[in-house]
Design a protein around this motif. Structure first.
Motif, PDB file in Angstrom:
ATOM      1  N   VAL A   1      19.764  -9.115 -15.120  1.00  0.00           N
ATOM      2  CA  VAL A   1      19.764  -8.773 -16.541  1.00  0.00           C
ATOM      3  C   VAL A   1      21.155  -9.058 -17.089  1.00  0.00           C
ATOM      4  O   VAL A   1      22.151  -8.573 -16.538  1.00  0.00           O
ATOM      5  CB  VAL A   1      19.387  -7.298 -16.766  1.00  0.00           C
ATOM      6  CG1 VAL A   1      19.515  -6.928 -18.239  1.00  0.00           C
ATOM      7  CG2 VAL A   1      17.974  -7.035 -16.271  1.00  0.00           C
ATOM      8  N   ILE A   2      21.222  -9.855 -18.139  1.00  0.00           N
ATOM      9  CA  ILE A   2      22.485 -10.177 -18.805  1.00  0.00           C
ATOM     10  C   ILE A   2      22.446  -9.528 -20.186  1.00  0.00           C
ATOM     11  O   ILE A   2      21.663  -9.937 -21.046  1.00  0.00           O
ATOM     12  CB  ILE A   2      22.697 -11.693 -18.946  1.00  0.00           C
ATOM     13  CG1 ILE A   2      22.459 -12.404 -17.614  1.00  0.00           C
ATOM     14  CG2 ILE A   2      24.085 -11.984 -19.497  1.00  0.00           C
ATOM     15  CD1 ILE A   2      23.442 -12.048 -16.541  1.00  0.00           C
ATOM     16  N   LEU A   3      23.270  -8.505 -20.390  1.00  0.00           N
ATOM     17  CA  LEU A   3      23.294  -7.809 -21.674  1.00  0.00           C
ATOM     18  C   LEU A   3      24.271  -8.483 -22.620  1.00  0.00           C
ATOM     19  O   LEU A   3      25.328  -8.977 -22.209  1.00  0.00           O
ATOM     20  CB  LEU A   3      23.685  -6.343 -21.474  1.00  0.00           C
ATOM     21  CG  LEU A   3      22.716  -5.502 -20.628  1.00  0.00           C
ATOM     22  CD1 LEU A   3      23.221  -4.074 -20.503  1.00  0.00           C
ATOM     23  CD2 LEU A   3      21.319  -5.517 -21.225  1.00  0.00           C
TER      24      LEU A   3
ATOM     25  N   ASN B   1      28.862  -9.916 -16.962  1.00  0.00           N
ATOM     26  CA  ASN B   1      28.562  -8.938 -15.910  1.00  0.00           C
ATOM     27  C   ASN B   1      27.057  -8.861 -15.668  1.00  0.00           C
ATOM     28  O   ASN B   1      26.377  -7.977 -16.202  1.00  0.00           O
ATOM     29  CB  ASN B   1      29.094  -7.555 -16.292  1.00  0.00           C
ATOM     30  CG  ASN B   1      30.607  -7.492 -16.296  1.00  0.00           C
ATOM     31  OD1 ASN B   1      31.239  -7.414 -15.248  1.00  0.00           O
ATOM     32  ND2 ASN B   1      31.196  -7.540 -17.480  1.00  0.00           N
ATOM     33  N   PRO B   2      26.504  -9.798 -14.889  1.00  0.00           N
ATOM     34  CA  PRO B   2      25.063  -9.745 -14.592  1.00  0.00           C
ATOM     35  C   PRO B   2      24.722  -8.515 -13.753  1.00  0.00           C
ATOM     36  O   PRO B   2      25.497  -8.092 -12.898  1.00  0.00           O
ATOM     37  CB  PRO B   2      24.812 -11.043 -13.816  1.00  0.00           C
ATOM     38  CG  PRO B   2      26.143 -11.410 -13.241  1.00  0.00           C
ATOM     39  CD  PRO B   2      27.173 -10.939 -14.217  1.00  0.00           C
TER      40      PRO B   2
ATOM     41  N   VAL C   1      16.605 -11.557 -19.436  1.00  0.00           N
ATOM     42  CA  VAL C   1      16.320 -11.516 -17.997  1.00  0.00           C
ATOM     43  C   VAL C   1      16.368 -12.942 -17.476  1.00  0.00           C
ATOM     44  O   VAL C   1      15.698 -13.836 -18.017  1.00  0.00           O
ATOM     45  CB  VAL C   1      14.940 -10.891 -17.727  1.00  0.00           C
ATOM     46  CG1 VAL C   1      14.592 -11.006 -16.244  1.00  0.00           C
ATOM     47  CG2 VAL C   1      14.923  -9.436 -18.153  1.00  0.00           C
ATOM     48  N   GLN C   2      17.167 -13.168 -16.448  1.00  0.00           N
ATOM     49  CA  GLN C   2      17.247 -14.472 -15.809  1.00  0.00           C
ATOM     50  C   GLN C   2      16.668 -14.356 -14.403  1.00  0.00           C
ATOM     51  O   GLN C   2      16.992 -13.420 -13.667  1.00  0.00           O
ATOM     52  CB  GLN C   2      18.695 -14.959 -15.741  1.00  0.00           C
ATOM     53  CG  GLN C   2      19.339 -15.166 -17.098  1.00  0.00           C
ATOM     54  CD  GLN C   2      20.740 -15.726 -17.006  1.00  0.00           C
ATOM     55  OE1 GLN C   2      21.280 -15.907 -15.915  1.00  0.00           O
ATOM     56  NE2 GLN C   2      21.347 -16.001 -18.146  1.00  0.00           N
ATOM     57  N   ALA C   3      15.817 -15.306 -14.049  1.00  0.00           N
ATOM     58  CA  ALA C   3      15.165 -15.246 -12.740  1.00  0.00           C
ATOM     59  C   ALA C   3      15.036 -16.650 -12.164  1.00  0.00           C
ATOM     60  O   ALA C   3      14.856 -17.626 -12.899  1.00  0.00           O
ATOM     61  CB  ALA C   3      13.798 -14.582 -12.839  1.00  0.00           C
TER      62      ALA C   3
END
Length: 357
Positions: free
Chosen positions: A219-221, A227-228, A269-271
């Motif tokens: 999750v990248i805010l 700060n992932p 969300v990165q996956a």
């Protein structure tokens, strides 16, 4: 004089002959050039079975509860404020318990008397010094008194509200010394150490879900893009949204220690998804719909000989898919060049030229 005339006549005749001979050649060149059709070319590239996806997401607390009192009365205790962290078991609110304490004491006395009478009857029954009906009556009275005592104790317990889990008071709906009714929502408690990122996944991404292995999820805010945060899949809504045709997906993550996470924050969300089996085959070669032709029930594309710039038909087998690209199961390989647009009027051996926008 004759010689000059002959010379000029010969020159005019030669010029006319040359013009006559040149004219058909010029027309043939134009016709030949017209036969070279422009076409947009596509070089087939092999797609990595690991696919990276980015999905916009919104943060919500992993746990959220509306805390209510089961008993009404005057709020004599309200030791919390909005935004205050609390631990599991901490006091949230309490109503005046004077009447409830009296009810409990009365129920306790009644139970003790009923139990004493039952014990006396139980000791007399073997000696037949008491009737069976009297014994049964006192037993029933003892049981009823015990139930009344339990109910009074529960009423007293329900007059006090404790935090069911660690979290933060996100909303406070009452004030101290306010009279509240039973089931009044006193406060809202949210977890402050675990959160969920809510994203929406397109339906086409769920093809062959059993053959997709999630390699990495983060999750990248927006408040801290450098700060992932490591996340894990939690759940997916079994029914698609009728308007967007997307499925709501929830990813769980723990709050990092180096910055504050709050509900309502946005990010993505990165996956990394590793495709296997048929899912990987469907990804290996894909062609746009505009490149695919059909004749007599057979699907084909025009493959380009990039040295001679001529085309030849090649039959292909495609898999069912949703979107602008079709996965090719058989007939094409990485490195092939095909006509991506302008293939409608081509024929076998047709010479083409590359169309540039």
């Amino acid at each position: 004089m004759y010689s000059a005339f002959s010379r000029s006549t010969l020159m005019a005749t030669a010029g006319a002959l040359a013009l006559t001979l040149a004219h058909p050649l010029a027309i043939s060149a134009q016709e030949a050039d017209a036969q070279v059709r422009p076409a947009r070319l596509i070089e087939i590239a092999e797609i990595d079975p690991v696919v990276h996806i980015n999905l916009p997401a919104v943060v919500e607390p992993a746990q959220e509860a509306a805390l209510t009192l089961q008993v009404g009365g005057v709020l004599t205790e309200l030791p919390v404020i909005e935004g205050q962290p609390v631990a599991e078991g901490d006091l949230i609110a309490q109503v005046d318990r004077t009447t409830l304490l009296n009810n409990l004491a009365q129920a306790q006395t009644q139970f003790e008397n009923a139990e004493l009478e039952f014990n006396r009857a139980e000791s007399l029954l073997p000696q037949q010094a008491i009737a069976q009906s009297t014994y049964d009556q006192r037993k029933v009275q003892r049981d009823i008194a015990e139930l009344s005592l339990q109910a009074a104790q529960k009423q007293l317990d329900d007059a006090t509200l404790h935090a069911p889990f660690d979290g933060v008071i996100s909303a406070l709906n009452v004030s101290q010394f306010q009279t509240v009714s039973p089931q009044t929502a006193v406060a809202t408690l949210q977890s402050n150490d675990t959160f969920e990122a809510i994203a929406h996944l397109p339906a086409r991404a769920l093809q062959n879900p059993d053959e997709i292995d999630v390699q990495r999820t983060e999750v990248i805010l927006d408040v801290s893009p450098l700060n992932p945060i490591t996340a894990v899949f939690k759940s997916i809504d079994p029914q698609a949204d009728p308007a967007s045709q997307t499925f709501e997906v929830r990813f769980s993550f723990d709050a990092p220690s180096n910055f504050l996470v709050l509900p309502g924050m946005t990010g993505e969300v990165q996956a990394d998804l590793l495709y296997g089996g048929d899912a990987a085959n469907n990804l290996s070669v894909q062609v746009p719909l505009s490149a695919v032709q059909s004749s007599g029930g057979q699907t084909f594309v025009w493959v380009v000989d990039t040295d001679a710039m001529t085309v030849s038909r090649r039959d292909i087998t495609v898999a069912e898919a949703i979107g602008e690209n079709l996965p090719v199961v058989d007939g094409l390989a990485a490195g092939d060049t095909i006509v991506g647009a302008g293939a409608t009027y081509l024929h076998e051996g047709q010479q083409i030229r590359r169309y540039e926008d």
